[in-house]
Design a protein around this motif. Structure first.
Motif, PDB file in Angstrom:
ATOM      1  N   GLY A   1       0.809  -1.214   0.000  1.00  0.00           N
ATOM      2  CA  GLY A   1       0.000   0.000   0.000  1.00  0.00           C
ATOM      3  C   GLY A   1       0.841   1.263   0.000  1.00  0.00           C
ATOM      4  O   GLY A   1       0.498   2.257  -0.648  1.00  0.00           O
ATOM      5  N   SER A   2       1.967   1.228   0.709  1.00  0.00           N
ATOM      6  CA  SER A   2       2.843   2.399   0.770  1.00  0.00           C
ATOM      7  C   SER A   2       3.461   2.705  -0.591  1.00  0.00           C
ATOM      8  O   SER A   2       3.588   3.879  -0.982  1.00  0.00           O
ATOM      9  CB  SER A   2       3.959   2.170   1.797  1.00  0.00           C
ATOM     10  OG  SER A   2       3.427   2.085   3.106  1.00  0.00           O
ATOM     11  N   VAL A   3       3.842   1.675  -1.334  1.00  0.00           N
ATOM     12  CA  VAL A   3       4.419   1.886  -2.659  1.00  0.00           C
ATOM     13  C   VAL A   3       3.369   2.459  -3.610  1.00  0.00           C
ATOM     14  O   VAL A   3       3.645   3.392  -4.384  1.00  0.00           O
ATOM     15  CB  VAL A   3       5.011   0.579  -3.210  1.00  0.00           C
ATOM     16  CG1 VAL A   3       5.456   0.761  -4.664  1.00  0.00           C
ATOM     17  CG2 VAL A   3       6.193   0.132  -2.365  1.00  0.00           C
ATOM     18  N   ILE A   4       2.167   1.921  -3.572  1.00  0.00           N
ATOM     19  CA  ILE A   4       1.085   2.447  -4.407  1.00  0.00           C
ATOM     20  C   ILE A   4       0.812   3.905  -4.059  1.00  0.00           C
ATOM     21  O   ILE A   4       0.634   4.761  -4.938  1.00  0.00           O
ATOM     22  CB  ILE A   4      -0.194   1.599  -4.252  1.00  0.00           C
ATOM     23  CG1 ILE A   4       0.050   0.189  -4.800  1.00  0.00           C
ATOM     24  CG2 ILE A   4      -1.380   2.246  -4.968  1.00  0.00           C
ATOM     25  CD1 ILE A   4      -1.071  -0.793  -4.479  1.00  0.00           C
ATOM     26  N   ASP A   5       0.799   4.208  -2.762  1.00  0.00           N
ATOM     27  CA  ASP A   5       0.599   5.597  -2.326  1.00  0.00           C
ATOM     28  C   ASP A   5       1.713   6.506  -2.837  1.00  0.00           C
ATOM     29  O   ASP A   5       1.475   7.669  -3.182  1.00  0.00           O
ATOM     30  CB  ASP A   5       0.549   5.672  -0.795  1.00  0.00           C
ATOM     31  CG  ASP A   5      -0.761   5.143  -0.212  1.00  0.00           C
ATOM     32  OD1 ASP A   5      -1.727   4.959  -0.990  1.00  0.00           O
ATOM     33  OD2 ASP A   5      -0.806   4.913   1.013  1.00  0.00           O
TER      34      ASP A   5
END
Length: 302
Positions: free
Chosen positions: A282-286
């Motif tokens: 999720g952090s990478v997508i964000d």
């Protein structure tokens, strides 16, 4: 001779093709200019020169800081603190300043009394936040000039870059050939619609920074568990390099490749569990979303 790989844009997406025959390296005769001498300008120019596409004697580069130009001078490039000198002498001009400095850089050229000398130039913009429409408006005073928007990343320096480009109005086939000749030797290079530039930049241009962060964290983990730093970093970097090549060469989905490493009840799935709990995915997508949105903010700010 060099084997080149390239992308062809299809109606249903982007498909990777590999040339099966070695392609001859084509040296270009045009003079290449860089308005701006930063890391990306160096990465592009030094890589292209290393592949014998150009000689440094063909290169013109400007910076307001003369000390920054010493490395270019040592390599044999033509240097100046005046952007006008680059615009006047070069046939192909990379706009490589920080985005918020573009107007000042071009205004400095327009203030010169001999601005009529600057015509029939190919400008290549590597700037985030400026659309082709914006750039064409800026370049109107330079008669018969054309613009191509290019988005590279810093690994072009080592021949493993990823570059996309989008041509503006009146760009010729020869212009496109020049861009492809310059950038294909630095890694992947393909044409896209302009609407894709911002998200591509968030993945490719910003992506190396995310990847360095991951490599550093992977190295830190090795050190935490008793490895010496030099060994941990070497292993982490090679692992990321190898994993990327597996994705490109096997044509397998990333999930399948991940599953191939995860034995039932084994060590890798335990590590994956920890990463998922930490929200890495999720952090990478964000991060990609935030970088894309920031490009839109830069457009509004200017």
């Amino acid at each position: 001779m060099k084997f080149r790989n390239f992308f062809k844009i299809l109606n249903n997406g982007v498909q990777l093709h590999y040339c099966t025959q070695p392609q001859p390296i084509q040296k270009i005769t045009e003079k290449i200019g860089f308005i701006g001498d930063g890391n990306m300008a160096k990465a592009i120019c030094f890589s292209v020169e290393k592949h014998n596409i150009i000689d440094f004697s063909q290169v013109y580069v400007s910076s307001p800081y003369r000390a920054n130009l010493n490395i270019w001078k040592e390599k044999g490039a033509n240097i100046s603190i005046h952007n006008y000198e680059v615009a006047r002498n070069a046939d192909v001009i990379f706009l490589a300043v920080k985005p918020h400095f573009l107007k000042n850089a071009l205004d400095g050229i327009l203030e010169n009394n001999n601005v009529d000398d600057i015509k029939n130039k190919l400008f290549i913009s590597i700037l985030a936040g400026y659309t082709l429409e914006d750039l064409e408006q800026f370049l109107k005073p330079f008669k018969e000039s054309r613009i191509i928007r290019v988005m590279p990343n810093t690994p072009v320096l080592v021949g493993e870059g990823c570059t996309v480009y989008c041509p503006g109005k009146n760009v010729t086939q020869n212009d496109l050939s020049i861009v492809k000749t310059l950038m294909e030797v630095t890694g992947l290079c393909f044409e896209v619609e302009e609407r894709f530039i911002d998200p591509i930049a968030a993945v490719c241009a910003s992506g190396p920074a995310y990847t360095y962060l991951f490599i550093e964290a992977l190295s830190d983990g090795g050190v935490r568990m008793g490895l010496h730093r030099e060994m941990a970093t070497m292993l982490a970097a090679q692992t990321v390099l190898g994993a990327g090549k597996m994705v490109l060469s096997t044509n397998k989905h990333m999930g399948t490749l991940k599953d191939d490493v995860c034995s039932a009840g084994g060590t890798t799935i335990a590590g994956i569990h920890a990463l998922e709990k930490g929200g890495v995915r999720g952090s990478v997508i964000d991060a990609v979303q935030s970088a894309t949105n920031r490009a839109a903010e830069l457009r509004k700010a200017k």
